[in-house]
Scaffold this active site. Structure first.
Site, mmCIF file in Angstrom:
data_model
loop_
_atom_site.group_PDB
_atom_site.id
_atom_site.type_symbol
_atom_site.label_atom_id
_atom_site.label_comp_id
_atom_site.label_asym_id
_atom_site.label_seq_id
_atom_site.Cartn_x
_atom_site.Cartn_y
_atom_site.Cartn_z
ATOM 1 N N GLU A 99 0.560 -0.970 -0.387
ATOM 2 C CA GLU A 99 -0.148 0.007 0.098
ATOM 3 C C GLU A 99 0.937 1.577 -0.094
ATOM 4 O O GLU A 99 2.350 1.519 0.354
ATOM 5 C CB GLU A 99 -1.211 0.094 1.654
ATOM 6 C CG GLU A 99 -2.090 1.146 0.960
ATOM 7 C CD GLU A 99 -2.635 0.663 2.161
ATOM 8 O OE1 GLU A 99 -3.955 0.235 1.959
ATOM 9 O OE2 GLU A 99 -2.330 1.843 3.609
ATOM 10 N N HIS B 56 -2.477 -5.229 16.196
ATOM 11 C CA HIS B 56 -1.758 -5.494 14.925
ATOM 12 C C HIS B 56 -2.569 -4.997 13.792
ATOM 13 O O HIS B 56 -2.261 -5.133 12.806
ATOM 14 C CB HIS B 56 -1.194 -6.618 14.411
ATOM 15 C CG HIS B 56 -2.359 -7.646 14.027
ATOM 16 N ND1 HIS B 56 -3.751 -7.892 14.600
ATOM 17 C CD2 HIS B 56 -2.667 -8.460 13.365
ATOM 18 C CE1 HIS B 56 -4.316 -8.838 13.890
ATOM 19 N NE2 HIS B 56 -3.627 -9.258 12.756
#
Lengths: 136, 468
Positions: free
Chosen positions: B208, B391
């Site tokens: 990304e 996370h």
């Protein structure tokens, strides 16, 4: 008789498999896993067969270990296996020939087959059934 | 489980007491806000946190981070520290995707400088970084090369010319666990991994491109080399089929061995053996090899990303690594023991959870199309959570429901309209990873920030997403 149904799970995918015999149950689970994988096949002539054998602690573990082995072969051979012929199938031991087709790719990435919540039981119709959770 | 079963310790910490179930060895603690609890009670995740509390040798608490969701064995977001001398190691506490993790690369350019080239960068990333289920990479490793990768991790890839010493210095554990032993990894696992180095796979894995959207802590952002509107790149993936097979092999082996050690557990997926036993040690060495494969994988992908950048944007940009963190891993670390208070070696299982040692950069990616956070680990993490934080966003909606409710093609259009270039191999896979399928990352980051485990440094906004 054999049947399978793909069920919902928050993070992963669950499968319910049912068969009138243990052998049918194993076939139903195999077909269910192949459906989840959703292989892209462009050439149906490219058949592949593999021999597998294993021992497990009990028949539920044997089913999970069987699917795990098929999944590993599926990834190594880039193939989807949806047919099995058993040479031997006891509560703890299995010898079989699996067959399927070479795949261009898969729509779903099954990382692993888990033991979580799996237990082969006989339902009210007398059929063997279990749910299986796949790690996606 | 009902809400009444939980004891509120403070606004962001809830406890399930040992009295909840007779087989719990320690209480459970969940870091979560009150508004996030309702959804959690609808699934089995909290029962899984209780199951983990039954592991022999578990210390202090069975913990869950705010991104907790229903997994198998451990819940995703689960953490357990187990006495290394008298306790167990459980492959289910690490998960199948050993060392699934995330790394963040920094550039020196601002969004406005390359805005027009973002779609070309997305296409270049899609071309250079192999993705998709069962898709191999650009190389197939020989047995010797693969063994070297398993034992040397990212070091081997850098030595081969696909990275820098700076990259290694900015990886958790330097991108290599020295305990790794390639002989403990099965032939099947090696066959699954042989052609997968440098590939991201599918599912929620991605590359990304983001812009720094908001700065919360100017001083730390400066120290991390982050500034407003800066372009950064996130890479999220793990050990691919090789890691999955290591977990599969050892869970099976431990199920067979458990009766020998008199261990019974409420979920087979928690299968565990004493850490010091041959089974425990062999797994630990194989897991370390799987973790090294994952670091090598992210290092090789880093090289592919740098190549894509050069093609789409131009030369002269180093794409420096800020940090690389593992999400699914077991590490031996030292903490005070529950009984004596003396510092002891413990096996810290982190499944869908990130190490957050004081001063360490922590990267918490959001779901596709939503914000991500860079945070900094705090001293409180050592006291409250064995040096661990969340996370990611954490799933909230099943994949089947997401595919049923969200059309991938519409989602792509919506993301493009929001200024996010999307390159995905599977439209259905895109729908599965829709932002609506995940918890709000802002809630997760807020809980982590307010508990004092880690502090927000900057927020990132995606401008391009590439996935399998």
């Amino acid at each position: 008789m054999r049947a399978h149904q793909i069920l919902s799970h928050t993070a992963d995918v669950r499968l319910r498999a049912e068969g009138s015999t243990i052998e049918e149950l194993f076939c139903a689970a195999l077909e269910g896993m192949a459906e989840i994988q959703s292989a892209r096949i462009t050439n149906h002539e490219l058949r592949i067969t593999k021999n597998i054998n294993m021992k497990s602690v009990d028949r539920t573990a044997l089913l999970i270990d069987f699917l795990s082995e098929v999944l590993a072969q599926s990834q190594i051979e880039k193939a989807v296996f949806d047919t099995v012929a058993f040479v031997k199938l006891t509560n703890t031991e299995l010898e079989a020939e699996i067959s399927g087709e070479r795949a261009e790719g898969f729509a779903e990435d099954i990382k692993a087959v888990t033991y979580h919540g799996a237990e082969i039981v006989q339902n009210s119709a007398g059929n063997y059934e279990t749910t299986i959770l796949f790690d996606i | 489980m009902k809400k009444e079963d939980l004891i509120k310790i403070n606004d962001y910490t809830w406890e399930i007491p040992k009295s909840y179930r007779h087989d719990m060895r320690v209480p459970a603690r969940i870091f979560i806000s009150e508004k996030m609890i309702g959804k959690l009670l609808e699934e089995e995740a909290l029962e899984q946190v209780v199951n983990v509390a039954t592991l022999p040798g578990i210390q202090k608490y069975s913990l869950a981070m705010p991104d907790i969701h229903w997994g198998y064995g451990f819940a995703v977001g689960g953490v357990a520290a187990v006495d290394a001398e008298h306790g167990v190691i459980s492959p289910g506490g690490i998960g199948f995707d050993i060392n699934c993790g995330v790394r963040l690369l920094k550039t020196h350019v601002r969004y406005d400088e390359i805005k027009e080239k973002i779609p070309a960068l997305a296409s270049a990333l899609y071309k250079e970084v192999p993705s998709g289920v069962g898709r191999g990479g650009q190389m197939t490793l020989s047995e010797k090369e693969l063994d070297e990768v398993l034992e040397r991790g990212a070091e081997k890839i850098v030595a081969d010319g696909y990275g820098t010493q700076h990259d290694l210095k900015h990886c958790e554990s330097g991108g290599r666990l020295p305990e790794a032993d390639a002989t403990k990894v099965s032939k099947t696992a090696k066959a699954r991994g042989r052609d997968q180095l440098g590939t991201i796979g599918a599912g929620n894995h991605f590359v990304e491109v983001d812009r720094v959207d908001e700065i919360y802590d100017e001083q730390t952002a400066k120290e991390f080399g982050l500034f407003k509107d800066q372009i950064v790149i996130l890479i999220h993936c793990g050990s691919r089929g090789l890691g999955h097979q290591i977990a599969t092999d050892y869970i099976k082996r431990m199920l067979v061995a458990m009766p020998k050690y008199g261990i019974t557990l409420p979920d087979r997926q928690l299968a565990a053996c004493p850490f010091t036993s041959p089974e425990g040690q062999d797994y630990y060495k194989a897991m370390a090899a799987g973790a090294n494969f994952a670091w090598a994988n992210r290092q090789r992908i880093t090289w592919e990303v740098r190549k894509a950048w050069e093609h789409a944007i131009g030369k002269g940009e180093s794409l420096e690594l800020l940090y690389d963190v593992a999400h699914n891993i077991a590490k031996t670390e030292e903490y005070p023991s529950t009984s004596s208070g003396q510092v002891k070696k413990m096996v810290v299982h982190r499944k869908g959870a990130t190490r957050a040692f004081p001063g360490q950069p922590v990267i918490i990616p959001g779901s596709m199309g939503t914000h991500s956070f860079v945070m900094i680990g705090q001293k409180e993490s050592l006291e409250q959570s064995f040096g661990t934080t969340a996370h990611g966003a954490g799933r909230m909606m099943s994949r089947t429901q997401a595919k049923h409710e969200i059309r991938g093609a519409e989602l792509r259009e919506q993301l493009e309209a929001e200024g996010i270039s999307v390159r995905a191999g599977s439209v259905a896979g895109l729908a599965e990873e829709a932002p609506e399928a995940y918890k709000d990352i802002e809630d997760v980051a807020d809980v982590v920030h307010r508990t004092g485990i880690a502090r927000k440094v900057v927020r990132l906004r995606p401008v391009a997403v590439m996935k399998g």
